[in-house]
Scaffold this active site. Sequence first.
Site, PDB file in Angstrom:
ATOM      1  CG  ASP A  10      -1.749   1.151   1.447  1.00  0.00           C
ATOM      2  OD1 ASP A  10      -1.666   2.099   0.639  1.00  0.00           O
ATOM      3  OD2 ASP A  10      -2.538   1.147   2.406  1.00  0.00           O
ATOM      4  CG  ASP A  34      -7.030  10.637  -6.602  1.00  0.00           C
ATOM      5  OD1 ASP A  34      -6.351  11.291  -5.785  1.00  0.00           O
ATOM      6  OD2 ASP A  34      -7.834  11.154  -7.388  1.00  0.00           O
ATOM      7  N   GLY A 123      -5.553   0.940 -13.457  1.00  0.00           N
ATOM      8  CA  GLY A 123      -6.772   0.590 -12.733  1.00  0.00           C
ATOM      9  C   GLY A 123      -7.977   1.071 -13.520  1.00  0.00           C
TER      10      GLY A 123
HETATM   11  N1  AR6 Z   1      -1.325   1.526  -2.998  1.00  0.00           N
HETATM   12  C1  AR6 Z   1      -0.746   1.170  -4.170  1.00  0.00           C
HETATM   13  N2  AR6 Z   1      -1.468   0.921  -5.302  1.00  0.00           N
HETATM   14  C2  AR6 Z   1      -2.811   1.040  -5.222  1.00  0.00           C
HETATM   15  C3  AR6 Z   1      -3.493   1.421  -4.039  1.00  0.00           C
HETATM   16  C4  AR6 Z   1      -2.684   1.670  -2.895  1.00  0.00           C
HETATM   17  N3  AR6 Z   1      -3.221   2.043  -1.715  1.00  0.00           N
HETATM   18  N4  AR6 Z   1      -4.829   1.439  -4.304  1.00  0.00           N
HETATM   19  C5  AR6 Z   1      -4.990   1.086  -5.597  1.00  0.00           C
HETATM   20  N5  AR6 Z   1      -3.788   0.832  -6.159  1.00  0.00           N
HETATM   21  P1  AR6 Z   1      -6.164   3.516 -10.160  1.00  0.00           P
HETATM   22  P2  AR6 Z   1      -5.685   4.942 -12.720  1.00  0.00           P
HETATM   23  C6  AR6 Z   1      -3.439   0.411  -7.527  1.00  0.00           C
HETATM   24  O1  AR6 Z   1      -7.525   3.122 -10.631  1.00  0.00           O
HETATM   25  O2  AR6 Z   1      -5.932   3.705 -13.513  1.00  0.00           O
HETATM   26  C7  AR6 Z   1      -8.978   7.567  -9.669  1.00  0.00           C
HETATM   27  O3  AR6 Z   1     -10.350   7.587  -9.414  1.00  0.00           O
HETATM   28  C8  AR6 Z   1      -4.515  -0.227  -8.370  1.00  0.00           C
HETATM   29  O4  AR6 Z   1      -4.712  -1.600  -7.960  1.00  0.00           O
HETATM   30  O5  AR6 Z   1      -6.028   4.041  -8.769  1.00  0.00           O
HETATM   31  O6  AR6 Z   1      -4.507   5.805 -13.088  1.00  0.00           O
HETATM   32  C9  AR6 Z   1      -8.416   8.906 -10.102  1.00  0.00           C
HETATM   33  O7  AR6 Z   1      -9.086   9.996  -9.478  1.00  0.00           O
HETATM   34  C10 AR6 Z   1      -3.896  -0.134  -9.756  1.00  0.00           C
HETATM   35  O8  AR6 Z   1      -2.923  -1.159  -9.928  1.00  0.00           O
HETATM   36  O9  AR6 Z   1      -5.520   4.682 -11.132  1.00  0.00           O
HETATM   37  C11 AR6 Z   1      -8.643   8.898 -11.584  1.00  0.00           C
HETATM   38  O10 AR6 Z   1      -9.952   9.314 -11.921  1.00  0.00           O
HETATM   39  C12 AR6 Z   1      -3.150   1.222  -9.689  1.00  0.00           C
HETATM   40  O11 AR6 Z   1      -3.070   1.551  -8.290  1.00  0.00           O
HETATM   41  C13 AR6 Z   1      -8.470   7.450 -11.962  1.00  0.00           C
HETATM   42  O12 AR6 Z   1      -8.786   6.701 -10.774  1.00  0.00           O
HETATM   43  C14 AR6 Z   1      -3.803   2.367 -10.442  1.00  0.00           C
HETATM   44  O13 AR6 Z   1      -5.208   2.268 -10.362  1.00  0.00           O
HETATM   45  C15 AR6 Z   1      -7.054   7.115 -12.347  1.00  0.00           C
HETATM   46  O14 AR6 Z   1      -7.007   5.795 -12.819  1.00  0.00           O
END
Ligand code: AR6
Length: 176
Positions: A10, A34, A123
């Site tokens: 995390d 985020d 994600g």
């Molecule tokens: N620590 C590390 N990685 C994480 C955590 C954490 N605590 N939580 C999730 N991930 P995403 P994106 C991973 O969807 O695709 C948001 O709503 C997750 O499993 O967070 O760039 C923003 O406001 C995945 O592998 O980001 C934008 O609207 C990775 O982080 C949008 O999502 C990225 O997933 C951005 O989408």
Amino acid sequence: MYKIELIQGDITKAEVDAIVNAANEKLIGGGGVDGAIRRAGGDEVIKECDEIRKKQGGCPTGTAVITTGGNLPAKYVIHTVGPVWQGGNKDEDKLLASCYKESLKLAVENDINSIAFPSISTGVYGYPTDLAAATAIQTIRNWTAYYSQKIPENIQFILFDITTYKCYENALTTFG
Ligand code: AR6
């Protein structure tokens, strides 16, 4: 000489100078990493994002801004906005590479010695993780090879799940 380290976990718990957030263009809290960063960072992080939005309208895809880390162990949060995957022909690769370069530039400008990235765009934004991992590792390798200023010594990727971790491990083996 810097090193790239892969960790499953995390990112909000990372004890580094700066963590990178996969934000959106409006810098308005979303889900995923985020949401987790905003919850853990608290009001100060949210307030500084609001101020940046008022001043410059937000953060266009491929660019990055910096705020305090608030209640996080990290001193700073670098917010960058990855591309939404649209099939691969909309410059997604260049825009994702730009996220890593712009984040590292801000790190250099702020004397940041250790930085942790999540897997940007893979994600909600739907970027295939194997392709994103290849771009992330190659961009950092190229950037550090040509950038003469002080590079953070410790560059981490903190990957939430094992599948994502494996993709970055493969990319590091291939391009590292
Ligand atoms: N620590 C590390 N990685 C994480 C955590 C954490 N605590 N939580 C999730 N991930 P995403 P994106 C991973 O969807 O695709 C948001 O709503 C997750 O499993 O967070 O760039 C923003 O406001 C995945 O592998 O980001 C934008 O609207 C990775 O982080 C949008 O999502 C990225 O997933 C951005 O989408």
